[in-house]
Motif scaffolding. Structure first.
Motif, PDB file in Angstrom:
ATOM      1  N   TYR A 157     -34.579  13.839 -10.576  1.00 46.04           N
ATOM      2  CA  TYR A 157     -35.757  14.703 -10.575  1.00 46.04           C
ATOM      3  C   TYR A 157     -35.584  15.825  -9.560  1.00 46.04           C
ATOM      4  N   GLN A 158     -36.540  16.746  -9.560  1.00 42.97           N
ATOM      5  CA  GLN A 158     -36.417  17.957  -8.752  1.00 42.97           C
ATOM      6  C   GLN A 158     -36.218  17.638  -7.266  1.00 42.97           C
ATOM      7  N   GLY A 159     -35.448  18.483  -6.611  1.00 47.45           N
ATOM      8  CA  GLY A 159     -35.263  18.361  -5.175  1.00 47.45           C
ATOM      9  C   GLY A 159     -34.285  17.292  -4.729  1.00 47.45           C
ATOM     10  N   VAL A 160     -33.642  16.596  -5.649  1.00 40.85           N
ATOM     11  CA  VAL A 160     -32.684  15.546  -5.268  1.00 40.85           C
ATOM     12  C   VAL A 160     -31.423  16.186  -4.679  1.00 40.85           C
ATOM     13  N   THR A 161     -30.960  15.626  -3.567  1.00 37.56           N
ATOM     14  CA  THR A 161     -29.714  16.067  -2.948  1.00 37.56           C
ATOM     15  C   THR A 161     -28.712  14.923  -2.939  1.00 37.56           C
ATOM     16  N   LEU A 162     -27.558  15.156  -3.527  1.00 35.75           N
ATOM     17  CA  LEU A 162     -26.428  14.234  -3.450  1.00 35.75           C
ATOM     18  C   LEU A 162     -25.379  14.940  -2.607  1.00 35.75           C
TER      19      LEU A 162
ATOM     20  N   GLU B 246     -24.133   4.987  -9.792  1.00 30.69           N
ATOM     21  CA  GLU B 246     -23.659   4.225 -10.949  1.00 30.69           C
ATOM     22  C   GLU B 246     -24.611   4.366 -12.146  1.00 30.69           C
ATOM     23  N   ASP B 247     -24.252   3.740 -13.259  1.00 30.67           N
ATOM     24  CA  ASP B 247     -24.999   3.891 -14.515  1.00 30.67           C
ATOM     25  C   ASP B 247     -26.473   3.488 -14.360  1.00 30.67           C
ATOM     26  N   ASP B 248     -27.326   4.135 -15.149  1.00 32.60           N
ATOM     27  CA  ASP B 248     -28.727   3.738 -15.335  1.00 32.60           C
ATOM     28  C   ASP B 248     -29.570   3.839 -14.069  1.00 32.60           C
ATOM     29  N   VAL B 249     -29.185   4.694 -13.153  1.00 37.73           N
ATOM     30  CA  VAL B 249     -29.947   4.892 -11.908  1.00 37.73           C
ATOM     31  C   VAL B 249     -30.976   5.998 -12.113  1.00 37.73           C
ATOM     32  N   VAL B 250     -32.157   5.831 -11.495  1.00 36.43           N
ATOM     33  CA  VAL B 250     -33.184   6.870 -11.480  1.00 36.43           C
ATOM     34  C   VAL B 250     -33.393   7.292 -10.026  1.00 36.43           C
ATOM     35  N   VAL B 251     -33.317   8.604  -9.779  1.00 38.11           N
ATOM     36  CA  VAL B 251     -33.534   9.135  -8.433  1.00 38.11           C
ATOM     37  C   VAL B 251     -34.706  10.106  -8.515  1.00 38.11           C
ATOM     38  N   TYR B 252     -35.820   9.741  -7.867  1.00 42.20           N
ATOM     39  CA  TYR B 252     -37.037  10.540  -7.978  1.00 42.20           C
ATOM     40  C   TYR B 252     -37.045  11.714  -7.001  1.00 42.20           C
ATOM     41  N   ALA B 253     -38.068  12.540  -7.129  1.00 39.44           N
ATOM     42  CA  ALA B 253     -38.112  13.863  -6.511  1.00 39.44           C
ATOM     43  C   ALA B 253     -37.875  13.830  -5.000  1.00 39.44           C
ATOM     44  N   ASN B 254     -37.041  14.778  -4.558  1.00 35.33           N
ATOM     45  CA  ASN B 254     -36.800  15.055  -3.135  1.00 35.33           C
ATOM     46  C   ASN B 254     -36.091  13.924  -2.392  1.00 35.33           C
ATOM     47  N   ALA B 255     -35.526  12.984  -3.121  1.00 36.67           N
ATOM     48  CA  ALA B 255     -34.703  11.963  -2.465  1.00 36.67           C
ATOM     49  C   ALA B 255     -33.386  12.584  -2.016  1.00 36.67           C
TER      50      ALA B 255
ATOM     51  N   ILE C 251     -34.442   4.950  -6.884  1.00 37.71           N
ATOM     52  CA  ILE C 251     -34.603   5.558  -5.563  1.00 37.71           C
ATOM     53  C   ILE C 251     -35.897   6.359  -5.589  1.00 37.71           C
ATOM     54  N   ALA C 252     -36.834   5.987  -4.762  1.00 34.99           N
ATOM     55  CA  ALA C 252     -38.154   6.604  -4.783  1.00 34.99           C
ATOM     56  C   ALA C 252     -38.110   8.017  -4.219  1.00 34.99           C
ATOM     57  N   GLY C 253     -39.153   8.788  -4.535  1.00 37.54           N
ATOM     58  CA  GLY C 253     -39.275  10.134  -4.014  1.00 37.54           C
ATOM     59  C   GLY C 253     -39.281  10.155  -2.496  1.00 37.54           C
ATOM     60  N   ASN C 254     -38.587  11.160  -1.932  1.00 43.90           N
ATOM     61  CA  ASN C 254     -38.510  11.392  -0.488  1.00 43.90           C
ATOM     62  C   ASN C 254     -37.702  10.347   0.271  1.00 43.90           C
ATOM     63  N   ALA C 255     -37.076   9.411  -0.426  1.00 45.61           N
ATOM     64  CA  ALA C 255     -36.214   8.448   0.270  1.00 45.61           C
ATOM     65  C   ALA C 255     -35.010   9.165   0.869  1.00 45.61           C
ATOM     66  N   TRP C 256     -34.500   8.604   1.957  1.00 53.43           N
ATOM     67  CA  TRP C 256     -33.324   9.146   2.645  1.00 53.43           C
ATOM     68  C   TRP C 256     -32.334   8.007   2.775  1.00 53.43           C
ATOM     69  N   LEU C 257     -31.201   8.121   2.078  1.00 54.00           N
ATOM     70  CA  LEU C 257     -30.283   7.000   1.955  1.00 54.00           C
ATOM     71  C   LEU C 257     -28.887   7.400   2.410  1.00 54.00           C
ATOM     72  N   MET C 258     -28.341   6.606   3.351  1.00 56.99           N
ATOM     73  CA  MET C 258     -26.996   6.866   3.851  1.00 56.99           C
ATOM     74  C   MET C 258     -26.139   5.607   3.833  1.00 56.99           C
ATOM     75  N   GLN C 259     -26.548   4.609   3.068  1.00 65.84           N
ATOM     76  CA  GLN C 259     -25.759   3.389   2.953  1.00 65.84           C
ATOM     77  C   GLN C 259     -25.851   2.898   1.520  1.00 65.84           C
ATOM     78  N   SER C 260     -24.878   2.117   1.115  1.00 64.85           N
ATOM     79  CA  SER C 260     -24.844   1.622  -0.256  1.00 64.85           C
ATOM     80  C   SER C 260     -25.954   0.615  -0.501  1.00 64.85           C
TER      81      SER C 260
ATOM     82  N   LEU D  66     -35.861   8.411   9.220  1.00 66.55           N
ATOM     83  CA  LEU D  66     -34.956   7.769   8.275  1.00 66.55           C
ATOM     84  C   LEU D  66     -35.503   6.436   7.773  1.00 66.55           C
ATOM     85  N   ASP D  67     -36.788   6.256   7.935  1.00 68.65           N
ATOM     86  CA  ASP D  67     -37.392   4.969   7.620  1.00 68.65           C
ATOM     87  C   ASP D  67     -37.512   4.774   6.120  1.00 68.65           C
ATOM     88  N   TYR D  68     -36.805   3.783   5.567  1.00 72.30           N
ATOM     89  CA  TYR D  68     -36.940   3.471   4.164  1.00 72.30           C
ATOM     90  C   TYR D  68     -36.817   1.969   3.982  1.00 72.30           C
ATOM     91  N   GLN D  69     -37.245   1.469   2.829  1.00 66.75           N
ATOM     92  CA  GLN D  69     -37.174   0.044   2.537  1.00 66.75           C
ATOM     93  C   GLN D  69     -36.234  -0.165   1.366  1.00 66.75           C
TER      94      GLN D  69
END
Length: 281
Positions: A195-200, A219-228, A243-252, A277-280
C-alpha cells in the motif's frame, strides 16, 4: 579588458566536454515508454490498427528505437552487447504475460476497480510496475542508463520509486502507490500487496555496500499496509505475513506473522522515553 565570465566559461566548457550526452538521451525514456507500452497494450497506443502487419510494424519500430538509443549511448558505454535489442524483444512475450497477471491481481484486490481495462488505463501502481518490468529486463541484459531513466520517469509520473535492479515476482499489487519505495536489492515473491508509503529500504547508505544485499526480502502472499518501513538486507518477512500500517521493521519475522504498531495514549514529557521503533510481533 578581462572577461569577468572567463572562469565560468572555462569551467562549464570542461564539464560539457566531459559529459557530452546528446540531447536525445533525455527524451529517450518517455518516448520509449510510450512506444513499448503502446505495443503491449492497445490502451496506450496513439493509433490502433488491428491486423498482423500493423503489429509487426510496431514490433520492428520498438526494436529499431532501442538500437537507436544504444547507439546514442555507445560513446559513453561502448561495451554493450550488439544483440541486446534482439534479446530484449525475445523476452517481451513473458513481460506481457506477467503484466496481464499483475493487472488481474490488482483488479481482484481492489473493490473499487470495475474492470481490468480500468486498472491498465488509470492505476498508477500498474503503470509504475509496467515500466519497472520493462526496465528490469533491460537491466538484466546489461543495457546502460536507460533502465534508470525509465524507472525515474515512472517515479516522476506516479510517485512510485522502483529500482530496476529489484527482483519482483508475479501478481504484485501496488495499491494507490504514492510514496512506495523499492530498493535495488529488494526481493519480492508472488502475490504480494503493498500500500501507499511503503518503504523497502536499506539500513545504511554507504557506497562500500553497493555490491551487497541491502534491502529486504518479502516472501509470497505478504501484505504490507500503508507507510510501513522494512529495512535491511538480512530482513526476511516470512510467507503469508501481515505488516500493519506505520510499522517499522528491521528484523526477520517467521511465516504467518502479524506485525502491528502499538496504539496507546500516554502523557508526554518532552521526548524522553519515546520509543519510535516500538512494534509488536
Amino acid at each position: 579588458m578581462d572577461d569577468p565570465n572567463a572562469r565560468l566559461v572555462a569551467t562549464l566548457l570542461e564539464a560539457r566536454q566531459r559529459h557530452c550526452f546528446p540531447p536525445d538521451v533525455r527524451k529517450a525514456a518517455p518516448e520509449f515508454v510510450a512506444q513499448v507500452l503502446g505495443l503491449l497494450f492497445p490502451h496506450f497506443a496513439e493509433r490502433l490498427e488491428c491486423n498482423a502487419a500493423a503489429v509487426r510494424r510496431d514490433v520492428t519500430a520498438v526494436e529499431a528505437n532501442l538500437q537507436r538509443i544504444q547507439g546514442l549511448l555507445a560513446p559513453h558505454y561502448p561495451v554493450t552487447d550488439a544483440d541486446l535489442s534482439t534479446r530484449f524483444m525475445a523476452g517481451l512475450p513473458d513481460i506481457y504475460d506477467w503484466l496481464q497477471q499483475d493487472a488481474r491481481a490488482i483488479f481482484e484486490a481492489d473493490p473499487a476497480a470495475r474492470s481490468v481495462d480500468e486498472v491498465v488505463l488509470t492505476y498508477p501502481g500498474f503503470y509504475a510496475l509496467a515500466i519497472y518490468r520493462v526496465a528490469h529486463s533491460l537491466h538484466r541484459l546489461g543495457f546502460p542508463l536507460l533502465p534508470r531513466l525509465l524507472t525515474e520517469y515512472a517515479h516522476q509520473r506516479t510517485g512510485v520509486d522502483i529500482h530496476p535492479g529489484a527482483t519482483i515476482g508475479r501478481r504484485l499489487v501496488i495499491d494507490h502507490g504514492t510514496g512506495v519505495v523499492i530498493g535495488e536489492t529488494t526481493v519480492i515473491g508472488d502475490n504480494v500487496k503493498l500500500y501507499q508509503g511503503v518503504t523497502l529500504g536499506a539500513l545504511m547508505v554507504e557506497k562500500a555496500l553497493a555490491d551487497k544485499k541491502r534491502h529486504p526480502t518479502i516472501e509470497d502472499d505478504v501484505v504490507v499496509y500503508a507507510n510501513a518501513t522494512i529495512l535491511g538486507g538480512e530482513t526476511v518477512v516470512g510467507r503469508g505475513s501481515i505488516i500493519a500500517g506505520n510499522a517499522w521493521l528491521m528484523q526477520s519475522v517467521p511465516a504467518q506473522s502479524v506485525v502491528t504498531r502499538r496504539s496507546e495514549v500516554r502523557p508526554r514529557h518532552g521526548d524522553e522515553g519515546l520509543d519510535v521503533l516500538d512494534y509488536q510481533i
